[in-house]
Design an enzyme around this catalytic site. Structure first.
Site, PDB file in Angstrom:
ATOM      1  N   ASP A  11       0.852  -1.183   0.000  1.00  0.00           N
ATOM      2  CA  ASP A  11       0.000   0.000   0.000  1.00  0.00           C
ATOM      3  C   ASP A  11       0.889   1.235   0.000  1.00  0.00           C
ATOM      4  O   ASP A  11       1.894   1.271   0.717  1.00  0.00           O
ATOM      5  CB  ASP A  11      -0.853   0.000   1.285  1.00  0.00           C
ATOM      6  CG  ASP A  11      -2.302   0.318   1.027  1.00  0.00           C
ATOM      7  OD1 ASP A  11      -2.581   1.440   0.587  1.00  0.00           O
ATOM      8  OD2 ASP A  11      -3.156  -0.554   1.296  1.00  0.00           O
ATOM      9  N   ASP A  71      -3.445   4.504  -2.189  1.00  0.00           N
ATOM     10  CA  ASP A  71      -4.557   4.940  -1.352  1.00  0.00           C
ATOM     11  C   ASP A  71      -5.160   6.227  -1.915  1.00  0.00           C
ATOM     12  O   ASP A  71      -4.427   7.161  -2.263  1.00  0.00           O
ATOM     13  CB  ASP A  71      -4.037   5.175   0.071  1.00  0.00           C
ATOM     14  CG  ASP A  71      -5.162   5.380   1.064  1.00  0.00           C
ATOM     15  OD1 ASP A  71      -5.964   4.443   1.235  1.00  0.00           O
ATOM     16  OD2 ASP A  71      -5.239   6.464   1.665  1.00  0.00           O
ATOM     17  N   GLU A  75      -6.729   3.268  -5.729  1.00  0.00           N
ATOM     18  CA  GLU A  75      -8.035   3.279  -5.070  1.00  0.00           C
ATOM     19  C   GLU A  75      -8.751   4.532  -5.537  1.00  0.00           C
ATOM     20  O   GLU A  75      -8.395   5.640  -5.125  1.00  0.00           O
ATOM     21  CB  GLU A  75      -7.886   3.299  -3.542  1.00  0.00           C
ATOM     22  CG  GLU A  75      -9.236   3.146  -2.858  1.00  0.00           C
ATOM     23  CD  GLU A  75      -9.328   3.789  -1.489  1.00  0.00           C
ATOM     24  OE1 GLU A  75     -10.302   3.519  -0.779  1.00  0.00           O
ATOM     25  OE2 GLU A  75      -8.447   4.586  -1.126  1.00  0.00           O
ATOM     26  N   HIS A  77     -11.173  -3.886   3.123  1.00  0.00           N
ATOM     27  CA  HIS A  77     -11.172  -3.532   4.535  1.00  0.00           C
ATOM     28  C   HIS A  77     -12.027  -2.305   4.849  1.00  0.00           C
ATOM     29  O   HIS A  77     -12.050  -1.865   5.999  1.00  0.00           O
ATOM     30  CB  HIS A  77      -9.729  -3.278   4.980  1.00  0.00           C
ATOM     31  CG  HIS A  77      -9.121  -2.123   4.246  1.00  0.00           C
ATOM     32  ND1 HIS A  77      -8.856  -2.156   2.895  1.00  0.00           N
ATOM     33  CD2 HIS A  77      -8.774  -0.892   4.666  1.00  0.00           C
ATOM     34  CE1 HIS A  77      -8.362  -0.995   2.525  1.00  0.00           C
ATOM     35  NE2 HIS A  77      -8.303  -0.196   3.576  1.00  0.00           N
ATOM     36  N   ASP A  78     -12.685  -1.739   3.825  1.00  0.00           N
ATOM     37  CA  ASP A  78     -13.562  -0.585   4.059  1.00  0.00           C
ATOM     38  C   ASP A  78     -15.039  -0.909   3.846  1.00  0.00           C
ATOM     39  O   ASP A  78     -15.898  -0.052   4.055  1.00  0.00           O
ATOM     40  CB  ASP A  78     -13.197   0.561   3.101  1.00  0.00           C
ATOM     41  CG  ASP A  78     -11.810   1.107   3.324  1.00  0.00           C
ATOM     42  OD1 ASP A  78     -11.339   1.107   4.480  1.00  0.00           O
ATOM     43  OD2 ASP A  78     -11.189   1.542   2.334  1.00  0.00           O
TER      44      ASP A  78
HETATM   45  C1  NOJ Z   1      -8.785   4.497   1.990  1.00  0.00           C
HETATM   46  C2  NOJ Z   1      -8.410   3.337   2.846  1.00  0.00           C
HETATM   47  O1  NOJ Z   1      -8.800   2.159   2.195  1.00  0.00           O
HETATM   48  C3  NOJ Z   1      -9.089   3.537   4.171  1.00  0.00           C
HETATM   49  O2  NOJ Z   1      -9.007   2.402   4.976  1.00  0.00           O
HETATM   50  C4  NOJ Z   1      -8.478   4.739   4.818  1.00  0.00           C
HETATM   51  O3  NOJ Z   1      -9.157   5.011   6.016  1.00  0.00           O
HETATM   52  C5  NOJ Z   1      -8.562   5.965   3.911  1.00  0.00           C
HETATM   53  N1  NOJ Z   1      -8.214   5.673   2.549  1.00  0.00           N
HETATM   54  C6  NOJ Z   1      -7.641   7.045   4.381  1.00  0.00           C
HETATM   55  O4  NOJ Z   1      -6.310   6.702   4.115  1.00  0.00           O
END
Ligand code: NOJ
Length: 524
Positions: A108, A210, A262, A324-325
């Protein structure tokens, strides 16, 4: 016949990143120290499992030194490993052992913001005259003392934090512990690209970037207007120059180095712009659209067709069902449809990203308020992401085999179903989710048409059934997915069953088929 459209790697074959990437949330995969938190050595210990599962690569969420305000997405040093997770030596060991097994390693990279404990920010915060002041986004208040503009943090509340000692606000698109870097400053650009070179030199194969679209904002930091106005706090067209530069660096290394961003954008055309005008930016922007699409045959088909149409020539699609989100796929669609979803993910044309635990059908876990960890959930009730981050379930022993710590001391509670939903139990059951996932991955490796073949929707199917063909040279593979819990009968060209979610289906299908409730079937 037209040449099938897939990227060619150094040997003329489809590169590794067109395959399957397995996402590991390091806190939750395997704890080797007994502190209730997963670590790098725990990932290395499970490389045989991952090789056997049949994935091509792993992507590890952040392991950098961090105060963990956002569990590692607040980076205090881009070129080291947090002691909680191990050492740089552990990471080198992971890299060499993964490579020996033919597994690639993606890490990441968090370019939009650092931790407020990063030395760059500590310097920047020390005063307006500091040479690193401009490395972050500092602005004077408005005349009435309020923040410089009306932007909101993604985690709720204003995106600006007042810094009393220096009399200015700084921008934080996420937590106030995550100040945004100023990517319009050339020194920031150089310093951040140096961190990329650091990991490329160590042998890392690629980067998951990210919130990749956030790094360039409206240069004048103007107020956000109401929708449908374009966002001003992210996605300024200058962002494309950043990823062209990144691509140049990646391409200057040997060994098919890779980038995936992302990027949450609903408009397919804008999303696809991150491939670049000549496939000269990111190898792929993550495609989250299936996470947002209602679980319905027609809606999913329309979404896939939109993606197929949006990906530029020479570009390569990709699909994500969880991370994970997000809520876990088995939680969103239920256990039976999770099997159909896995078949979809692993048979569409495009890279599949598989979230740890989804291969065994892990569910979201309800987290009691006193066990809640996620800062998003603390700030905005109901938005907590802990439910999809619970420890990996390896076996029916203590702490599900995740840790030698007692289960009550794990950083998040185990999912309630750990004694039955786990790798050991499912390995012994040919009808399990894990067995299905393994077979799908093996089939994808065995049948080049599944990996690289063209996609075509099969029309004329009954309501609730989605079908498509994958074709490469003379190979034709057809996939039929029943999104309903009723049987459906339809006519089709005869074919041989390669795999079904229904363990009872084998043999040849001749002229007509009745798919059972929640069945997915692959024919050749
Ligand atoms: C996206 C990430 O996937 C998430 O977990 C994170 O909280 C935010 N970006 C901020 O970095």
């Amino acid at each position: 016949m037209d040449e099938p459209r897939y990227p060619r790697g150094e040997d003329g074959e489809a590169p590794w990143w067109t395959g399957v990437i397995y996402q590991i949330y390091p806190r939750s995969f395997q704890d080797t120290t007994g502190n209730g938190i997963g670590d790098i050595a725990g990932i290395t210990a499970h490389l045989p499992y991952l090789e056997d599962l049949g994935v091509d690569a792993i992507w590890i969420s952040p392991f950098y030194p961090s105060p963990m305000a956002d569990f590692g997405y607040d980076v205090a040093d881009y070129t080291d490993v947090d002691p909680l997770f191990g050492t740089l030596g552990d990471l080198d060991d992971l890299l060499s052992q993964a490579h020996r097994r033919g597994l690639r390693v993606v890490i990441d990279w968090v370019p939009n913001h650092t931790s407020d404990r990063h030395p760059w920010f500590i310097e920047s915060r020390s005063g307006p005259a500091n040479p690193r002041r401009d490395w972050y986004v500092w602005r004077d208040p408005r005349p009435d003392g309020s923040p410089p503009n009306n932007w909101s943090s993604m985690f709720g509340g204003p995106a600006w934090k007042w810094d009393e000692p220096t009399g200015q606000y700084y921008l934080h698109s996420f937590l106030e512990e995550q100040p945004d870097l100023n990517w319009r400053n050339e020194d920031v650009r150089h310093a951040m690209f140096d961190t990329i070179r650091f990991w490329l030199d160590r042998g890392v194969d690629g980067f998951r970037i990210d919130v990749a679209h956030f790094v360039m904002k409206d240069p004048m930091l103007r107020d956000q207007l109401d929708p449908p106005a374009r966002p001003r706090s992210m996605g300024h067209p200058d962002v494309h120059g950043v990823y062209r530069d990144l691509r140049t660096i990646l391409d200057s290394y040997d060994g098919e180095r890779f980038s995936v961003g992302e990027i949450h954008l609903a408009d397919p055309e804008e999303w696809a712009s991150y491939y670049g005008t000549d496939n000269d930016e990111l190898h792929m922007p993550f495609n989250f659209s299936l996470v947002k699409t209602p679980w319905d045959a027609g809606a999913v088909r329309d979404r896939v067709e939109a993606i197929e149409a949006a990906v530029p020539d020479g570009g390569w699609p990709n699909y994500v069902l969880g991370n994970h989100d997000e809520r876990r796929i088995a939680g969103r669609v239920g256990r039976d449809q999770a099997r159909v979803a896995m078949m979809l993910l692993l048979t569409l044309r495009g890279t599949a990203t598989l979230y740890y635990g989804d291969e065994i059908g892990m569910q979201d876990q309800e987290i009691p308020p006193d066990a809640q960890q996620d800062p998003f959930g603390h700030r905005v009730p109901g938005e907590g992401r802990d439910g999809c981050r619970t420890p990996m379930q390896w076996d029916p022993g203590p702490a599900a085999g995740f840790s030698t710590a007692p289960a009550v001391d794990l950083w998040l509670p185990l999912n309630a179903d750990w004694a039955t939903t786990n790798v050991a139990v499912e390995s012994d059951d040919v009808t399990s989710m894990l067995s299905l996932t393994r077979r799908l991955l093996a089939l994808r490796t065995r049948m080049p048409a599944l990996r690289s073949g063209e996609y075509r929707t099969i029309d004329g199917l009954p309501e609730g059934v989605y079908g498509y063909e994958r074709a490469l040279a003379l190979d034709r593979i057809r996939v039929f997915l029943n999104f309903t819990n009723e049987s459906r009968t339809f006519d089709l060209h005869p074919g041989r069953v390669l795999l079904s979610t229904d363990p009872d289906r084998t043999g040849v299908v001749d002229g007509s088929i009745t798919v059972t409730p929640n069945e997915g079937v692959i024919l050749v």
